[in-house]
Write a protein that holds these residues in place. Structure first.
Motif, mmCIF file in Angstrom:
data_model
loop_
_atom_site.group_PDB
_atom_site.id
_atom_site.type_symbol
_atom_site.label_atom_id
_atom_site.label_comp_id
_atom_site.label_asym_id
_atom_site.label_seq_id
_atom_site.Cartn_x
_atom_site.Cartn_y
_atom_site.Cartn_z
ATOM 1 N N GLN A 15 32.511 34.947 35.105
ATOM 2 C CA GLN A 15 33.620 34.625 34.200
ATOM 3 C C GLN A 15 33.158 34.639 32.746
ATOM 4 O O GLN A 15 33.845 35.188 31.868
ATOM 5 N N TYR A 16 32.001 34.037 32.493
ATOM 6 C CA TYR A 16 31.481 33.986 31.123
ATOM 7 C C TYR A 16 31.287 35.390 30.558
ATOM 8 O O TYR A 16 31.690 35.685 29.423
ATOM 9 N N GLN A 55 34.582 37.154 29.781
ATOM 10 C CA GLN A 55 35.271 36.627 28.601
ATOM 11 C C GLN A 55 34.534 36.927 27.301
ATOM 12 O O GLN A 55 35.161 36.995 26.241
ATOM 13 N N THR A 56 33.228 37.109 27.354
ATOM 14 C CA THR A 56 32.469 37.347 26.125
ATOM 15 C C THR A 56 32.167 38.824 25.886
ATOM 16 O O THR A 56 32.225 39.304 24.752
ATOM 17 N N ALA A 60 35.668 41.157 25.432
ATOM 18 C CA ALA A 60 36.641 40.769 24.407
ATOM 19 C C ALA A 60 36.826 41.838 23.332
ATOM 20 O O ALA A 60 37.941 42.047 22.833
ATOM 21 N N GLN A 67 41.534 44.334 26.386
ATOM 22 C CA GLN A 67 42.338 43.160 26.668
ATOM 23 C C GLN A 67 42.535 43.048 28.183
ATOM 24 O O GLN A 67 42.702 44.051 28.862
ATOM 25 N N THR A 121 43.824 40.065 31.522
ATOM 26 C CA THR A 121 44.306 38.757 31.948
ATOM 27 C C THR A 121 43.538 38.334 33.193
ATOM 28 O O THR A 121 43.472 39.083 34.170
ATOM 29 N N LEU A 122 42.955 37.146 33.161
ATOM 30 C CA LEU A 122 42.258 36.605 34.325
ATOM 31 C C LEU A 122 43.257 35.832 35.165
ATOM 32 O O LEU A 122 43.857 34.855 34.709
ATOM 33 N N LEU A 168 40.661 28.950 36.201
ATOM 34 C CA LEU A 168 39.446 28.752 35.431
ATOM 35 C C LEU A 168 38.619 27.604 35.987
ATOM 36 O O LEU A 168 37.402 27.549 35.778
ATOM 37 N N PHE A 190 41.141 40.114 37.832
ATOM 38 C CA PHE A 190 41.623 40.288 36.460
ATOM 39 C C PHE A 190 42.435 41.568 36.332
ATOM 40 O O PHE A 190 42.222 42.542 37.050
#
Length: 478
Positions: free
Chosen positions: A382-383, A386-387, A390, A394, A396-397, A401, A412
């Motif tokens: 996940q980290y 998201q990092t 980015a 674009q 959507t997860l 969380l 996603f």
């Protein structure tokens, strides 16, 4: 959090009471002067992983054997990146030995193999029940291996869906796996009802992908008087959401509903306590996180509360008869007073041999240990999503969380490029992932996936998206 220890007996994958999985990862990186988004961090985590050796017990596909890789872009002898365990688990190496032992018994014993040999065929499912009962949190007598998942859905619903004039509806979740929906529709029609009237489908709130537990409970309390059966997937195959099985079961029972769970994506993935949670019944397959092989034998759980229930409508067969009187050949069944009484045919030795090979690994590694690693491994995924994505895409997860509300899967939905485009591009370089409609499902499995797998996957995913968006921009300008 369950405590795991590395080879030096040091604590690893242990969260303090006030610590989140992300803060745990941050602490490990800080204490060892590493950066989370660098390969060195992934290699450090793998070096400390007390379950890392388990990977060597699986047959890991090589790039050169995969059907759609671009031979010019890969080294054939390298391992692929396999993140598709939610669809099909990898084969344990010992499976071949187990299968060969069965074949040798067949070749050398013939019909005598039913009661003699390395694993007598007439009882080949029985050795699996001890480990299986631990994985689902049931008593041994509450668990049986039989048929496959969809067949078992029908067998269990035939027994436990008992509609009456004012209580005839079935409640289940939106976007349930098709097998569940087909079985529900079939059973409703078999009882003479209209599916449009006899189904209650729990839906997520607007602009949300997952169901809220409080919304499910509200529907149960409001509509429970009309619900004969609650039939939900323990982990949603599409979003990866882990439902609060204990709470939902308890509240449904308070409303007088019978409760069953499809645990295809939960067994071997998360700890379960079906007996303590008073679940009426459950069904599952064994080819995802249990690594039994495609089409392997399915499993059922029936709570011991129901063993003396003579009002259940059962579909009986010879193998549901008590073993001690089976060969008496009664005209009427002398039904076994356990989950074994729901079986209809003798089990497949081929399938039980494959499953037994995998379950030996679960004898060595407890499900609580698997879950402890899974929470950290999935948080790392996940980290990086998201990092690292980015700046290039674009997305959507869909998966919760909160790590306690999901299993080993993250889903996603990419926005700038399609899931199919990403899948096809990664397939060319030997990254095995799964898509459903417009989403990508990624499942790092604790038994055979590493932190390096996750890091390499994100690196290649990022490169693929950059290449796809660049081509798209060039096409639009031309």
């Amino acid at each position: 959090m369950v405590l795991l220890k590395d080879t030096n007996n040091q604590e690893f994958f242990q969260l303090d009471h006030d610590q989140t999985p992300q803060s745990y990862l941050d602490r490990i990186a800080h204490e060892n002067q590493l950066e989370l988004n660098k390969k060195q961090f992934a290699l450090f985590m793998d070096d400390q992983d007390p379950l890392g050796y388990i990977r060597q017990k699986f047959s890991y596909p090589k790039l050169g054997t995969l059907p759609k890789v671009d031979k010019k872009r890969i080294e054939p002898s390298n391992e692929c990146i396999y993140l598709c365990g939610q669809s099909l688990g990898l084969m344990p190496l010992r499976t071949i030995d187990y299968m060969n032992a069965f074949m040798n018994d067949w070749a050398t014993l013939g019909v005598y193999g039913h009661f003699t040999g390395s694993n007598p065929w007439a009882k080949c499912d029985i050795p699996c029940l001890s480990t299986m009962s631990l994985l689902v949190g049931g008593q041994i007598k509450e668990v049986a291996l039989m048929n496959q998942l969809s067949s078992n859905l029908h067998f269990m619903m035939t027994a436990f869906y008992q509609p009456q004039s004012n209580r005839y509806k079935i409640l289940y979740e939106e976007h349930a796996f098709p097998s569940d929906q087909y079985a529900i529709n079939s059973q409703i029609k078999l009882h003479g009802y209209d599916p449009k009237d006899a189904k209650i489908v729990i839906k997520a709130r607007e602009n949300e992908s997952c169901l809220r537990t409080e919304d499910i409970l509200d529907v149960l309390r409001r509509e429970g008087h009309s619900i004969a059966l609650v039939m939900i997937g323990g982990i949603h195959y599409y979003t990866g959401q882990l439902f609060d099985i204990e709470t939902i079961t308890r509240v449904a029972h308070e409303q007088g509903c019978c409760v069953g769970w499809d645990l295809a994506h939960a067994v071997g993935n998360v700890p379960l306590k079906l007996h303590d949670w008073q679940v009426d019944f459950a069904v599952w397959c064994t080819y995802k996180y249990l690594n039994g092989g495609a089409g392997c034998i399915g499993g059922i759980f029936v709570h011991s509360n129901h063993f003396k229930d003579n009002h259940l409508t059962t579909l009986d067969g010879w193998w549901g008869n008590r073993e001690s009187t089976r060969f008496t050949m009664f005209d009427d069944i002398d039904r076994d007073k356990s989950a074994l009484g729901f079986r209809v045919s003798n089990p497949s030795i081929h399938q039980c041999a494959a499953l037994a090979a995998s379950l030996e690994i679960f004898d060595e590694v407890r499900i609580e240990q698997i879950r402890a690693k899974s929470i950290i491994l999935t948080q790392y995924l996940q980290y990086l999503l998201q990092t690292e994505l980015a700046d290039v895409c674009q997305f959507t997860l869909l998966t919760p969380l909160n790590p306690q509300e999901r299993g080993a899967q993250l889903s996603f939905r990419p926005i700038d490029v399609t899931a199919q485009q990403i899948h096809d591009e990664l397939e060319k370089i030997g990254v095995v992932i799964d898509i459903r409609d417009d989403i990508i499902r990624i499942a790092p499995v604790s038994l055979y996936n590493s932190f390096a797998d996750i890091f390499q996957f994100l690196s290649l995913l990022k490169e693929a998206i950059i290449a796809l968006t660049t081509v798209s921009k060039e096409s639009s300008t031309n």
